[in-house]
Design an enzyme around this catalytic site. Sequence first.
Site, mmCIF file in Angstrom:
data_model
loop_
_atom_site.group_PDB
_atom_site.id
_atom_site.type_symbol
_atom_site.label_atom_id
_atom_site.label_comp_id
_atom_site.label_asym_id
_atom_site.label_seq_id
_atom_site.Cartn_x
_atom_site.Cartn_y
_atom_site.Cartn_z
ATOM 1 N N ASP A 188 -22.329 20.745 9.094
ATOM 2 C CA ASP A 188 -20.998 20.201 8.861
ATOM 3 C C ASP A 188 -20.423 19.454 10.055
ATOM 4 O OD1 ASP A 188 -19.097 19.827 6.926
ATOM 5 O OD2 ASP A 188 -18.019 21.675 7.309
ATOM 6 N N GLY B 248 -8.827 21.095 -2.199
ATOM 7 C CA GLY B 248 -8.079 21.690 -3.310
ATOM 8 C C GLY B 248 -6.593 21.446 -3.233
#
Length: 373
Positions: free
Chosen positions: A129, A312
Amino acid sequence: MPEYQVLVKGSISKIGYSDAAFKLQIKDHVQILETLPIYDHKSGINLILSTLTIREKSLRFVLTDLAAIGHRIVQGGEQCNDSLLITPAIIDYIESIKELAPLHNPHHLAGIDACAKLLPDIPQIAAFDNGFHMTLPRHAYLYALPLELTEKHKIRRYGFHGIAFRSMVAQAQKFLPNGYEAYRIVNMMLGSGTTANAVYYGKSIDVSTGFTPQEGLIQSTRAGDMDAAALLYLMKKENLTLSDADTLINKKSGWLGLSGMGNDMHEIYQASLNGNQRAIDTIATVCHRFRKYIGAYAAEMGGLDLLLFSGGVGENAWYIREAVCTGLEFMGIALDPQKNRDLSGEGVISTTDSAVQILLPRTPLTSSAIVIN
């Protein structure tokens, strides 16, 4: 993958608890939503695979079609910044640096181990990441500690959510007349974990998360930026061990600690509408920090062309986007209130005359992926 087709997607949350949530959505709208005890990653992955096996007819593939399993690995340190085939040496390396991401890397290893036991003949891939942020200039990743110590212990700003940011700028491409390399971009990845990122003409030059994912924005359970001396003071006053202090700033702070009611932003928002002062303060404090980073990165890049929201909360919480953009009109950021509230999916939510284009690029990001031939 520039061209891909999602046949099935899902998730398991709250692994280790009796009320873990299992979600699975198969193409053609076959959905599963169950709450059941799932106490470890092997049990969770076994549940996923057995469910896929039972529903092979509706999936249009069989498990023998599996070509690879992909894992998002939060922390790759300075050595692992590309997507790599997982080998024993890679596993040993992830193990050796797990203290740099204590909430993630141990669980990544558990998932890798579970897949290896359940699907021993399928190759596994690790996508690291922090690789996207290896272009940070030295002055942006150095910490003002004695240099001998930072070099000895590999302490620097690594930054996280790089896979998401790479996806965000790629997805934003469809709304841009030129390649994303032609723009100064602030990425706001706002989910349970939150990170802000400055992309200067194609390269990541700054990121809010640092040596660990703890630094930066206020996250669902992480404190984010704070005076380190305040933590030392608390450790003394409350007789906290190092483990206690780590748990405090990583698992008991953030939205959870501020609101006192949980780490679900939607629930906090609903409580704020009912006049709960702690909920009101939580949203105001969180958005203040979000806004602060946008301004800082615009200053660092000498201006701003694109502001991207994802995650989200970033994609679904219109009230957060509205609160973040309010007050930034002097920077040329003009949010269209109607588009911001009405838009579902992805698209442009700025006004037609906004100097800064505000975009919602959906990021097809998961912690793990199974690739079908």
